[in-house]
Design a protein around this motif. Structure first.
Motif, PDB file in Angstrom:
ATOM      1  N   VAL A   1      -0.644  23.545   2.081  1.00  0.00           N
ATOM      2  CA  VAL A   1      -2.113  23.540   2.152  1.00  0.00           C
ATOM      3  C   VAL A   1      -2.663  22.202   1.680  1.00  0.00           C
ATOM      4  O   VAL A   1      -3.554  21.612   2.303  1.00  0.00           O
ATOM      5  CB  VAL A   1      -2.694  24.696   1.315  1.00  0.00           C
ATOM      6  CG1 VAL A   1      -4.206  24.543   1.151  1.00  0.00           C
ATOM      7  CG2 VAL A   1      -2.362  26.030   1.964  1.00  0.00           C
TER       8      VAL A   1
ATOM      9  N   THR B   1      -2.230  19.345   4.212  1.00  0.00           N
ATOM     10  CA  THR B   1      -2.957  19.435   5.478  1.00  0.00           C
ATOM     11  C   THR B   1      -4.175  18.514   5.452  1.00  0.00           C
ATOM     12  O   THR B   1      -4.954  18.553   4.490  1.00  0.00           O
ATOM     13  CB  THR B   1      -3.419  20.881   5.733  1.00  0.00           C
ATOM     14  OG1 THR B   1      -2.277  21.747   5.729  1.00  0.00           O
ATOM     15  CG2 THR B   1      -4.127  20.997   7.076  1.00  0.00           C
TER      16      THR B   1
ATOM     17  N   PHE C   1      -6.431  25.134   8.808  1.00  0.00           N
ATOM     18  CA  PHE C   1      -6.708  25.927   7.608  1.00  0.00           C
ATOM     19  C   PHE C   1      -6.934  27.397   7.972  1.00  0.00           C
ATOM     20  O   PHE C   1      -6.565  28.295   7.208  1.00  0.00           O
ATOM     21  CB  PHE C   1      -7.926  25.365   6.878  1.00  0.00           C
ATOM     22  CG  PHE C   1      -7.675  24.032   6.233  1.00  0.00           C
ATOM     23  CD1 PHE C   1      -6.848  23.931   5.128  1.00  0.00           C
ATOM     24  CD2 PHE C   1      -8.254  22.882   6.736  1.00  0.00           C
ATOM     25  CE1 PHE C   1      -6.603  22.703   4.526  1.00  0.00           C
ATOM     26  CE2 PHE C   1      -8.025  21.652   6.143  1.00  0.00           C
ATOM     27  CZ  PHE C   1      -7.198  21.561   5.050  1.00  0.00           C
TER      28      PHE C   1
ATOM     29  N   HIS D   1      -3.525  28.804   8.260  1.00  0.00           N
ATOM     30  CA  HIS D   1      -2.987  29.057   6.910  1.00  0.00           C
ATOM     31  C   HIS D   1      -3.507  30.393   6.378  1.00  0.00           C
ATOM     32  O   HIS D   1      -2.745  31.170   5.784  1.00  0.00           O
ATOM     33  CB  HIS D   1      -3.392  27.931   5.959  1.00  0.00           C
ATOM     34  CG  HIS D   1      -2.575  26.681   6.074  1.00  0.00           C
ATOM     35  ND1 HIS D   1      -1.198  26.683   5.967  1.00  0.00           N
ATOM     36  CD2 HIS D   1      -2.928  25.389   6.284  1.00  0.00           C
ATOM     37  CE1 HIS D   1      -0.738  25.441   6.106  1.00  0.00           C
ATOM     38  NE2 HIS D   1      -1.778  24.643   6.295  1.00  0.00           N
TER      39      HIS D   1
ATOM     40  N   LYS E   1      -9.100  24.057   0.245  1.00  0.00           N
ATOM     41  CA  LYS E   1      -7.780  23.964  -0.389  1.00  0.00           C
ATOM     42  C   LYS E   1      -7.757  24.720  -1.715  1.00  0.00           C
ATOM     43  O   LYS E   1      -6.749  25.365  -2.055  1.00  0.00           O
ATOM     44  CB  LYS E   1      -7.402  22.502  -0.589  1.00  0.00           C
ATOM     45  CG  LYS E   1      -7.138  21.768   0.717  1.00  0.00           C
ATOM     46  CD  LYS E   1      -6.676  20.341   0.507  1.00  0.00           C
ATOM     47  CE  LYS E   1      -6.403  19.655   1.849  1.00  0.00           C
ATOM     48  NZ  LYS E   1      -5.942  18.260   1.686  1.00  0.00           N
TER      49      LYS E   1
ATOM     50  N   LEU F   1      -7.628  28.560  -0.782  1.00  0.00           N
ATOM     51  CA  LEU F   1      -6.301  28.975  -0.323  1.00  0.00           C
ATOM     52  C   LEU F   1      -5.281  28.922  -1.458  1.00  0.00           C
ATOM     53  O   LEU F   1      -4.416  29.801  -1.576  1.00  0.00           O
ATOM     54  CB  LEU F   1      -5.852  28.082   0.838  1.00  0.00           C
ATOM     55  CG  LEU F   1      -6.601  28.307   2.162  1.00  0.00           C
ATOM     56  CD1 LEU F   1      -6.194  27.252   3.187  1.00  0.00           C
ATOM     57  CD2 LEU F   1      -6.334  29.700   2.713  1.00  0.00           C
ATOM     58  N   GLY F   2      -5.377  27.899  -2.307  1.00  0.00           N
ATOM     59  CA  GLY F   2      -4.458  27.806  -3.440  1.00  0.00           C
ATOM     60  C   GLY F   2      -4.619  28.971  -4.403  1.00  0.00           C
ATOM     61  O   GLY F   2      -3.629  29.542  -4.877  1.00  0.00           O
TER      62      GLY F   2
ATOM     63  N   GLY G   1       4.004  27.360   7.207  1.00  0.00           N
ATOM     64  CA  GLY G   1       2.919  26.616   6.572  1.00  0.00           C
ATOM     65  C   GLY G   1       3.164  25.124   6.586  1.00  0.00           C
ATOM     66  O   GLY G   1       2.246  24.333   6.860  1.00  0.00           O
TER      67      GLY G   1
ATOM     68  N   ALA H   1       1.025  22.164   8.455  1.00  0.00           N
ATOM     69  CA  ALA H   1       0.518  20.967   7.789  1.00  0.00           C
ATOM     70  C   ALA H   1       0.892  19.703   8.555  1.00  0.00           C
ATOM     71  O   ALA H   1       0.076  18.779   8.708  1.00  0.00           O
ATOM     72  CB  ALA H   1       1.073  20.901   6.360  1.00  0.00           C
TER      73      ALA H   1
END
Length: 254
Positions: A36, A39, A47, A50, A115, A118-119, A243, A247
């Motif tokens: 992530v 990317t 995204f 993802h 980001k 998603l993290g 993933g 990226a």
């Protein structure tokens, strides 16, 4: 840390994701976060892919989206930063609904927001499917220094003790007429924080002496966790591989 201690982020279950060894899930989560972060921020569609990859993991783990959303609010301060960046960043500007927004700020805010979100979702998914004890055991199996594992074990165990102590102190204040809604009673709350620190420090000393009296030498008993076969690794690493491929493809899409 006894096996009976759970945490608010863990959602017990018997899915294929829950049954994976903890060290495998830690590696997969790390690689997915890395994908992530790697990317490009201009690859908007990547995204979305993802996120769909994460949705597939949630379906396999049988985790409701609402449960995840409620526990992802920890990123709220970063959302505020992302929202403010377009207003204060320098560079070329664009008009939108009567507001002058920075193009660089928009991209930077989007980068932080997507980001970070998603993290956080990846981390919450790992915590939801893995008990705390297994997380520490997984870190030990991944050759994380033993002292780090000891500190993490004690920290996670005694956070519950400190939280319980804070609840008892709050209940005692309320029973004596304290009302935290009143600004002029802020001093009592501040003094309680100091008292909680002193009590925690004293409790820590007593616990350390008790551990020494029982033969503690600075290292915890060896952590044991189930090993993983090559097939398990291959299947578990598939989302991470997808993933990372997304990226890389982002550099062609952007």
């Amino acid at each position: 840390m006894g096996a009976g201690h759970t945490h608010a982020l863990h959602r017990p279950g018997d899915s294929v994701v829950h049954r994976l060894p903890a060290h495998v899930k830690i590696v997969v989560a790390f690689l997915m976060v890395l994908a992530v972060v790697a990317t490009p921020r201009e690859a908007f569609a990547i995204f979305g892919l993802h996120f769909l990859l994460l949705v597939g993991i949630w379906v396999a783990a049988r985790i409701p989206p609402g449960w995840l959303a409620a526990r992802s609010l920890i990123e709220a301060p970063f959302v505020v930063l992302a929202v403010l960046l377009p207003f204060f960043a320098a560079g070329p500007r664009v008009e939108w609904w009567g507001m002058s927004l920075s193009l660089d700020g928009l991209l930077a805010g989007w980068n932080i927001l997507v980001k970070g979100t998603l993290g956080v979702l990846i981390s919450v998914t790992l915590a939801a499917t893995t008990p705390l004890r297994d997380l520490v055991s997984g870190l030990s199996r991944l050759r994380v220094p033993s002292m780090v594992c000891v500190i993490a074990t004690l920290m996670l165990r005694y956070l519950e003790v400190i939280a319980a102590e804070a609840r008892r102190m709050r209940l005692a204040r309320l029973s004596r007429g304290h009302d935290p809604r009143f600004v002029w009673q802020l001093g009592a709350t501040v003094r309680s924080v100091g008292s909680l620190f002193l009590r925690s420090y004293e409790r820590g000393e007593r616990v350390h002496l008790a551990m020494l009296s029982r033969g503690f030498t600075g290292s915890m008993p060896a952590f044991t966790t189930a090993s993983a076969s090559r097939v398990t690794w291959s299947v578990a690493l598939l989302p991470a591989a997808v993933g990372l491929a997304l990226a890389i493809s982002g550099y062609w899409v952007a």
